[in-house]
Design a protein around this motif. Structure first.
Motif, short mmCIF file in Angstrom:
data_model
loop_
_atom_site.label_atom_id
_atom_site.label_comp_id
_atom_site.label_asym_id
_atom_site.label_seq_id
_atom_site.Cartn_x
_atom_site.Cartn_y
_atom_site.Cartn_z
N ALA A 15 -5.16 -3.39 -22.00
CA ALA A 15 -5.56 -4.76 -22.28
C ALA A 15 -5.92 -4.93 -23.75
N ARG A 16 -6.51 -3.92 -24.32
CA ARG A 16 -7.03 -4.01 -25.66
C ARG A 16 -6.04 -3.66 -26.75
N SER A 17 -5.17 -2.70 -26.45
CA SER A 17 -4.44 -2.08 -27.55
C SER A 17 -3.10 -2.72 -27.81
N ASN A 18 -2.54 -3.43 -26.79
CA ASN A 18 -1.28 -4.08 -27.07
C ASN A 18 -0.12 -3.13 -27.32
N VAL A 19 -0.20 -1.90 -26.90
CA VAL A 19 0.94 -1.01 -27.11
C VAL A 19 1.95 -1.25 -25.99
N GLY A 20 3.20 -1.05 -26.31
CA GLY A 20 4.25 -1.25 -25.31
C GLY A 20 4.53 0.03 -24.56
N ARG A 21 5.61 0.00 -23.82
CA ARG A 21 6.03 1.15 -23.04
C ARG A 21 6.48 2.29 -23.97
N CYS A 22 6.16 3.51 -23.63
CA CYS A 22 6.61 4.63 -24.43
C CYS A 22 7.96 5.12 -23.92
N HIS A 23 8.81 5.48 -24.87
CA HIS A 23 10.15 5.90 -24.44
C HIS A 23 10.25 7.38 -24.15
N ASP A 24 9.45 8.16 -24.81
CA ASP A 24 9.47 9.59 -24.47
C ASP A 24 8.06 10.17 -24.60
N PHE A 25 7.95 11.44 -24.27
CA PHE A 25 6.64 12.07 -24.23
C PHE A 25 6.04 12.18 -25.63
N ARG A 26 6.93 12.31 -26.63
CA ARG A 26 6.43 12.39 -28.00
C ARG A 26 5.71 11.12 -28.41
#
Lengths: 134, 158
Positions: A15-26
């Motif tokens: 909710a706070r950070s606004n990061v999107g989906r990650c594509h890989d583990f890195r």
């Protein structure tokens, strides 16, 4: 305890950070270290020791705010004082469909130079709807 | 720096952790409350040391209570105590109309009986803080309607 915190904390984090989906583990590792740790503990651990397959890495915490003013008494020398953090990481990532294993490899409380948390990616959790539900 | 959400989550887990570690029962409930209260006491002692590091010497008891209501409360719960009353004979009532640790619970009557679990730590917090400022006290809490609650501080004259 950490696990339960993580399960709930991820909501707050997203909710706070606004990061999107990650594509890989890195990418996940980057977000954990640079955004999540910074937001909640005010530190930015460094990411090192990637395994060749790219499914394991280490978070190196130069200083761990949980252990300020803490010393392990002799009779509890094997206590993993900050193990809560592992639970938080595991709980939070499980809620975003990633099963991981987190464990402490080095701990400054035990006389190591830095604190190291080893993270291992186990598998992606597929959404399984209970039978009979759409 | 350490985020507020973390404190709330940790507090929740602490309460459930303490309760899980013992059996059910009336006696045990009391024991858990005592345990939480003692944890709060210890934390309160530590916190007050840090918060009062740069403040001027307190004039009197009331001055100390004001500090607890304003600075102490704001640092821990992000808001001030809404109302402080006293009978000038050693009893203070601190009222918080929107107590942070209760706001996540349903406001109805349903969980009223569980509220005491979530107040014990804070009672200890106040008692610990006061104790390090040289005031011996007994702190009790009561909730009549969530999320408002009252802390009653009874100063023990030495």
């Amino acid at each position: 305890m950490g696990y339960n915190i993580g399960v709930r904390l991820i909501e707050d984090f997203l909710a706070r950070s606004n990061v999107g989906r990650c594509h890989d583990f890195r990418e996940t590792a980057d977000v954990i270290a640079k955004v999540a740790f910074k937001m909640y503990l005010g530190i930015t651990p460094s990411i090192t020791n990637w395994s060749p397959a790219g499914d394991e890495f280490s978070l190196i915490l130069e200083n761990n705010p949980l252990v300020d003013f803490v010393e392990l008494p002799d009779n509890h020398s094997s206590l993993i004082y900050s193990n809560l953090l592992c639970g938080v990481l595991r709980g939070a990532l499980e809620m975003v469909q990633m099963a991981v294993e987190a464990k402490f490899v080095q701990d400054t409380l035990k006389g190591d130079g830095v604190t190291e948390i080893r993270m291992r990616f186990i598998r992606r959790i597929e959404d399984n709807l209970p039978a009979g539900e759409e | 720096m350490a985020d507020e959400a973390l404190f709330l989550l940790l507090h929740n887990e602490m309460v459930s952790g303490v309760y899980k570690s013992t059996e059910q029962g009336e006696v045990e409930n009391g024991r858990c409350i005592t345990k939480l209260e003692n944890m709060g006491f210890r934390v309160g002692q530590g916190l007050i040391e840090r918060f009062t590091k740069d403040t001027a010497r307190f004039k009197d008891e009331l001055d100390i209570m004001k500090f607890i209501c304003k600075d102490f409360w704001t640092t821990v719960f992000k808001k001030q105590i809404d109302n402080l009353r006293t009978n000038h004979q050693g009893i203070y009532v601190l009222q918080d109309n929107k107590f942070r640790l209760l706001t996540q619970m349903s406001a109805g009557k349903q969980y009223l009986e569980h509220a005491s679990k979530y107040l014990a730590f804070t009672c200890g917090l106040i008692r610990g803080g006061l104790s390090n400022l040289g005031i011996k006290s007994i702190v009790t809490a009561e909730v009549s309607s969530m999320p408002a609650c009252k802390f009653q501080v009874m100063i023990q004259k030495l």
